[in-house]
Each structure stands twice: as structure tokens, then as C-alpha cells.
Design a protein around this motif. Structure first.
Motif, PDB file in Angstrom:
ATOM      1  N   ILE A   5       1.660  11.406 -11.105  1.00 15.28           N
ATOM      2  CA  ILE A   5       0.776  10.186 -10.143  1.00 15.28           C
ATOM      3  C   ILE A   5      -0.039   8.777 -11.554  1.00 15.28           C
ATOM      4  O   ILE A   5      -0.501  10.449 -12.466  1.00 15.28           O
ATOM      5  N   ARG A  62       2.349   6.878  -0.191  1.00 11.17           N
ATOM      6  CA  ARG A  62       1.036   5.885  -0.549  1.00 11.17           C
ATOM      7  C   ARG A  62       0.121   6.198  -0.660  1.00 11.17           C
ATOM      8  O   ARG A  62      -0.747   6.795  -1.116  1.00 11.17           O
ATOM      9  N   HIS A  63      -0.126   4.781  -0.912  1.00  7.27           N
ATOM     10  CA  HIS A  63      -1.811   5.327  -1.678  1.00  7.27           C
ATOM     11  C   HIS A  63      -3.092   5.107  -0.877  1.00  7.27           C
ATOM     12  O   HIS A  63      -2.692   4.039   0.195  1.00  7.27           O
ATOM     13  N   GLN A 107      -7.170   6.288   0.690  1.00  7.02           N
ATOM     14  CA  GLN A 107      -8.836   6.209  -0.107  1.00  7.02           C
ATOM     15  C   GLN A 107      -9.528   7.508   1.110  1.00  7.02           C
ATOM     16  O   GLN A 107      -8.465   7.701   1.097  1.00  7.02           O
ATOM     17  N   VAL A 133      -2.543  10.118  -2.813  1.00  5.41           N
ATOM     18  CA  VAL A 133      -1.252   9.776  -2.126  1.00  5.41           C
ATOM     19  C   VAL A 133      -0.901  10.599  -1.119  1.00  5.41           C
ATOM     20  O   VAL A 133      -1.201  12.068  -1.027  1.00  5.41           O
ATOM     21  N   GLN A 173      -0.786  15.433   1.582  1.00  4.57           N
ATOM     22  CA  GLN A 173      -1.684  14.184   0.906  1.00  4.57           C
ATOM     23  C   GLN A 173      -2.930  15.017  -0.896  1.00  4.57           C
ATOM     24  O   GLN A 173      -2.882  15.961  -0.547  1.00  4.57           O
ATOM     25  N   TYR A 218      -1.934   8.562 -14.278  1.00  5.58           N
ATOM     26  CA  TYR A 218      -3.666   8.190 -14.003  1.00  5.58           C
ATOM     27  C   TYR A 218      -4.150   7.886 -15.380  1.00  5.58           C
ATOM     28  O   TYR A 218      -3.944   8.594 -16.351  1.00  5.58           O
ATOM     29  N   LEU A 255       0.570  -1.355   0.146  1.00  6.24           N
ATOM     30  CA  LEU A 255       0.239  -0.238  -0.271  1.00  6.24           C
ATOM     31  C   LEU A 255       0.536   0.923   0.190  1.00  6.24           C
ATOM     32  O   LEU A 255       0.823   2.745   0.241  1.00  6.24           O
ATOM     33  N   ALA A 256       2.707   1.124   0.449  1.00  3.47           N
ATOM     34  CA  ALA A 256       2.775   2.226   0.208  1.00  3.47           C
ATOM     35  C   ALA A 256       3.569   1.680   0.457  1.00  3.47           C
ATOM     36  O   ALA A 256       4.762   0.573  -0.473  1.00  3.47           O
ATOM     37  N   PRO A 280      -6.948   8.486  -7.660  1.00  5.00           N
ATOM     38  CA  PRO A 280      -5.934   7.900  -6.931  1.00  5.00           C
ATOM     39  C   PRO A 280      -5.462  10.019  -6.060  1.00  5.00           C
ATOM     40  O   PRO A 280      -5.775  11.021  -6.315  1.00  5.00           O
ATOM     41  N   PHE A 336       2.863   3.952  -7.715  1.00  4.72           N
ATOM     42  CA  PHE A 336       2.134   4.674  -6.730  1.00  4.72           C
ATOM     43  C   PHE A 336       2.142   5.781  -7.951  1.00  4.72           C
ATOM     44  O   PHE A 336       1.574   7.440  -7.164  1.00  4.72           O
ATOM     45  N   GLY A 337       3.494   6.392  -7.918  1.00  3.95           N
ATOM     46  CA  GLY A 337       4.080   7.717  -7.946  1.00  3.95           C
ATOM     47  C   GLY A 337       5.586   7.908  -8.338  1.00  3.95           C
ATOM     48  O   GLY A 337       5.899   6.811  -7.768  1.00  3.95           O
TER      49      GLY A 337
END
Length: 564
Positions: A323, A278-279, A281, A299, A373, A325, A226-227, A297, A252-253
Motif C-alpha cells: 500500500i 477498494r479504498h 474510509q 483497503v 480489510q 504511504y 474508488l476501487a 489508508p 491504491f495498492g
């Protein structure tokens, strides 16, 4: 067997007894001896510390990372067991345990599984002819069938790669070094990777030419992560050291880090910097924010110094973030509306004016001077009074979606109204994302004015010099030649505009004689690069600038500064 058991009990007694003394003294960390090990054998890292947490690093003979973990005081006392790979490089290994300046070092020797002395001629970490990182047919970081970071059925310690791959050189000359996470994701879903200063120096040395100061660290994907947390030597990101640019690339980026991210004061006594991407929600945000973000997304970027989280902000060291996308059909048709929000501590969205989508790379990119974030969003904004200005409508709507420009009210933009000097400079600084240390202010610009920081930045960078007597005249309407001069100076400082060639002149324009001497070269440079064209053979340098005209100019330089 009895002797071994007594020895273990004695060691534990010494550790416990010594620990009670150390707790009352200055911070101190010490390790028990490890001795000699064979390939495939297990070893125990055990010791005492007065620190609450310590970072454990095991370095191969070539000083690349074999294992990294973070232990509590109790866990270090109990011991951490590590199993060596069956193909572990032969030679001397180094174990470093501690935090900051309180670090204990132990060494141990790895010999062949069949016994005997280490053979440096077959050490895959030192023999460039058998380097597994340079043979694409055997690179464990690119073979999905044997990737230790993604195969959950194998031991993440015994299956790690033997060394980072020597940098490949991309067409732009930038080096690329692959990093494999040293273990499966932890309980929080974090996959960790690390690189030493020695490995970075070696990688940079293998990249030549104009891009020799740039290196991409490609952290390989780990299933279930997840990160991604990448630990770097503190010296790599401390001002005053070598001027280099490191790019951390994850699924994730991607984050591009300048070498002056931290001051020498901030890094005093620090050994490592850990950057985590970290990705996350949108569940924790308000309903309105969640609805606006949708399934796009988000992050979270943060930093640790020697394992301890710290806030980071530095206007002198902008960080670029990208990121991945995949836009919808509607979004692809209106890419200017794809942008980025920074979500503050309360979850309130703040537009990141540099956020833009690049269809060529499939990335949403932005620049930031602080970690937080960030969410990819699709924003639409229009005004009821711009339909009669079709030549500027698209540009006004795009800049409004980015948060660069605002209306005179929620419904109106007032496109025909003249724009003031202060407002244009504010929008210019916002469009290009320009910052500078606090400097001298004009006497007629107050600290409480909404445009104060932008004008101060423009003065510090040499974009504006005022009228004399320390006056800026912020509320005076800006002329077209003033607008063009400010724009050219800003673009030149940003490295986006070249000086006009010697053959360039303004003779083709009927009103060239009206151009002031201070504005002539700036206007020539803008014409040469196609940023301004004139109207019916006129430059109209003395005319005031409308809000619609300013928006068109800003839109052009926004895209000139990167990506569509």
C-alpha cells in the motif's frame, strides 16, 4: 424501414417466447445474431438467459478485451448497446455471455468504415509494427490527454485502448503489462479491467530469463475510481497449472498472486476470477479504531468467481500486498512503528505481524492468507522494566508494536527471564509468518495450548524434531544453541539463509567444544550472515536464552525477511 421494424418485433417475440421455456429448463443462455459492422458503428448484444446475472465480454480479433460488463436477466433481454471505436481493429470479434459453464458465444465481423473486406495488414491488434501498446509516443494508456479511462468528456467505449501493451522488461527481469480499465467507474466507483489467458500467455512468452514466470499487470489510473476490479482467467490462479506469479498494480495498492490461490475443486466449472482492491474510509469502525487509524489508508480486498463474491483463505498460497504511504516526520524517524491491522467482521483490529514500511519504495507491505480489510497504522508500545536493557529496548518495542511479542503483563516485559521452548517457537513462526498444513502433533503438546499450531507448523516444516518418544518439552527453558538451530532451520526453509562455506569454523570461540553436533552447521551459517556474533569470544551454547536476547534475535531475522 418497415421490414427492419418487423424484424426487430419478431426477434423480441422470439426472445420473450423462448425465455418462458428456458426458465423452466436447465440454465441456458443464447444470443441474437449481430452480423457485420463498420468501424465507429453501434451494435446491440441481446439475448435470453435463465441466470439472474451474466458476464458480457467482447473480444477483439487478437483476443484482448474490448468491453466487459455485468447484466441482469432483464437487461440482456432489453439489449446492451456498444459503439465500436473509429479505429477498431478489422476482423472477427467474439462475444461471450453467461456464467461458469453456461456461456453463449456469438461472432461478428468489423470492416473498414469506408466498406470493403478487413485488411489484416493494417490490423493494429495483429501488426507488431504498428502496435499502439509498444509505441510510447502513441500509447493511449500513458497519454493523459487522451486516456479514455480518465477523460470523462469522451466515450469510455469508443476510446478504449486497442490492446494491452506488450510487456516491458524491468531491471529485475520481470515483465510488465499495462491494462486500461474498459469503462469509467460504475455507480459503486469500481473501474474494471480484464485480460484473457491468450494475452497472458503471449506476455509471459515475451519475458525471458529467471524471472520469466513473473508478470506485473499495471492497471492504469481512472479518475473518480474508488476501487479497481481486475478479471483474470480462472486457469491463471488454479493449482496444478503453470507455476506463475501475477502482480496486480493499482493506484491504491499492489497485490501479488500465486498461481495456486485456488484448488482445482474450487475452480471446477469456473471461467473467471475477479480481484477487487477498494479504498475505504474508517467511518464504519469504532471511535477508538478510527482514532488509531486517522487518515492513513485502508483497503478492502475481495474476490469473485464468475461474478459472485466468495470468501478466500489458503494458508498454502500467501498473497503479498503493498500500500503506498507517505509517513509523517515522526513516523519516518520510527519506521518500525508503522504496521498493519486486519479489521475483522466486527471491526476489531488484529495485528498483521508481517506489516512493515519500506522507505526505499514508499510502500507498506504485508503478507496474508485471507482477504479482508487492512489498515496502515502507527503503533507505539513500551514496558516499564526494559530501560535497564538499552541493547534490547528498541527491538522489544518494535516487535511489540508489530504484535509479534507481548509482555508478561501490560506494564512488564521481564527481559531477564528465561524463555521457554514453546514460546520461542511461537515467536519464531510469528516473526517469519510461517504456515503449513496440519500435521502430526507431539504427545506433550495439547490442541488447546496457545502454542499448539506454531509447534505443529515447525514440526511439519522440519524445524524441530523433538526429543524422542514424541516429546517436545514445551515448558523447558530453551538453550542458546537450540534457539540458534531453530532459527537457522526456519531461515533456510524461508530462503533467507545460505549454508556456511567450507572454510567457516568455530575455532575462534573459546567454548566451541561445547557446541553440539546437531547445532554446529546452523551456528556457522548464522555467524557467516552476521545474525549472531558471540560475546567476549564466547558462544555460550549451553546457556539459557533470556526474553531480551530472544527479542534481539527475532528483530534481526524480522528485517532479514524483508524491508525496513
Amino acid at each position: 424501414m418497415l421490414i427492419k421494424r418487423l424484424t426487430s418485433m419478431l426477434l423480441l417475440f422470439v426472445l420473450l417466447f423462448t425465455g418462458s421455456i428456458v426458465d423452466a429448463a436447465e440454465p441456458s443462455t443464447s444470443l441474437a445474431a449481430i452480423g457485420q459492422k463498420k468501424q465507429g458503428e453501434s451494435l446491440t448484444i441481446q439475448g435470453i438467459t435463465s441466470l439472474q446475472e451474466v458476464l458480457v465480454q467482447i473480444m477483439r480479433p487478437n483476443q484482448t478485451m474490448l468491453e466487459m460488463d455485468q447484466l441482469t436477466k432483464a437487461e440482456l433481454l432489453a439489449g446492451m448497446t456498444v459503439t465500436l471505436p473509429t479505429n477498431a481493429p478489422l476482423g472477427g470479434y467474439t462475444v461471450k455471455v453467461g456464467s461458469g459453464s453456461d456461456v453463449s458465444v456469438a461472432t461478428f465481423l468489423v470492416i473498414a468504415s469506408g466498406g470493403g473486406d478487413p485488411d489484416p495488414g493494417t490490423d493494429p491488434g495483429t501488426d507488431p509494427g504498428t502496435d499502439p501498446g509498444t509505441d510510447p509516443g502513441t500509447d493511449p494508456g500513458t497519454d493523459p490527454g487522451t486516456d479514455p479511462g480518465t477523460d470523462l468528456g469522451t466515450d469510455p467505449v469508443t476510446d478504449t485502448t486497442t490492446k494491452p501493451e506488450l510487456p516491458a522488461v524491468r531491471p529485475d527481469g520481470i515483465g510488465e503489462l499495462k491494462l486500461q480499465a474498459v469503462s469509467r467507474p460504475d455507480a459503486a466507483g469500481v473501474a474494471k479491467a480484464a485480460v484473457t489467458l491468450e494475452a497472458l500467455d503471449k506476455a509471459f512468452a515475451n519475458v525471458q530469463g529467471a524471472a520469466s514466470s513473473k508478470l506485473t499487470l499495471n492497471v492504469q489510473k481512472v479518475d473518480g475510481a474508488l476501487a479497481y476490479e481486475t478479471t483474470l482467467p480462472a486457469a491463471a490462479l488454479t493449482a496444478g497449472g503453470r507455476v506463475r506469479q501475477l502482480t496486480l498494480q493499482t493506484e491504491f495498492g499492489t497485490i501479488t498472486l500465486p498461481s495456486n490461490m485456488f484448488t482445482t475443486e474450487e475452480m471446477a466449472g469456473k471461467a473467471n476470477v475477479s480481484i477487487t482492491l477498494r479504498h475505504i474510509q474508517a467511518d464504519s469502525f469504532s471511535g477508538q479504531v478510527r482514532e488509531a487509524i486517522g487518515n492513513r489508508p485502508i483497503v478492502d480486498v475481495h474476490v469473485k468467481l464468475d461474478g459472485k463474491p466468495v470468501p478466500w483463505t489458503n494458508v498454502q498460497a500467501p498473497v503479498n500486498v503493498s500500500i503506498p504511504y507517505q509517513p509523517t516526520v515522526t513516523e519516518r524517524n520510527h519506521p518500525d512503528n508503522i504496521t498493519v491491522w486486519y479489521l475483522d467482521e466486527s471491526g476489531k483490529p488484529v495485528p498483521v505481524t508481517s506489516g512493515k514500511y519500506d522507505a526505499g519504495t514508499g510502500l507498506v507491505t504485508f503478507t496474508t492468507t485471507h482477504f479482508s480489510q487492512y489498515a496502515v497504522v502507527y503503533v507505539t508500545k513500551t514496558f516499564g522494566d526494559i530501560a535497564k536493557f538499552p541493547w534490547a529496548q528498541k527491538q522489544i518495542e518494535a516487535l511489540a508494536a508489530k504484535g509479534i511479542i507481548a509482555g508478561t503483563s501490560e506494564q512488564d516485559f521481564s527481559p531477564a527471564a528465561s524463555i521457554k521452548r514453546a514460546d520461542f517457537v511461537l515467536l519464531l513462526m510469528r516473526t517469519l509468518g510461517m504456515t503449513a498444513p496440519a500435521g502430526e502433533s507431539f504427545a506433550d503438546v495439547n490442541a488447546s495450548d496457545y502454542y499448539h499450531d506454531a509447534i505443529q507448523t515447525a514440526r511439519t516444516l522440519g524445524i524441530t524434531h523433538g526429543f524422542g518418544d514424541n516429546q517436545f518439552k514445551p515448558n523447558q527453558t530453551i538453550s542458546r544453541q537450540e534457539m540458534m538451530t531453530f532459527t537457522a532451520r526456519a531461515l533456510t526453509i524461508a530462503g533467507k539463509l545460505k549454508s556456511a562455506g567450507s572454510g567457516m569454523n568455530l575455532a575462534a570461540f573459546k567454548d566451541a567444544a561445547d557446541v553440539a553436533g546437531y547445532a554446529s552447521e546452523s551456528i556457522k551459517a548464522l555467524i557467516q550472515q552476521g545474525i549472531i556474533e558471540g560475546s567476549d569470544g564466547l558462544l555460550l551454547p549451553l546457556a539459557s536464552t533470556s526474553r531480551a536476547e530472544a527479542a534481539v534475535m527475532l528483530y534481526r531475522i524480522y528485517h532479514l525477511s524483508g524491508g525496513r
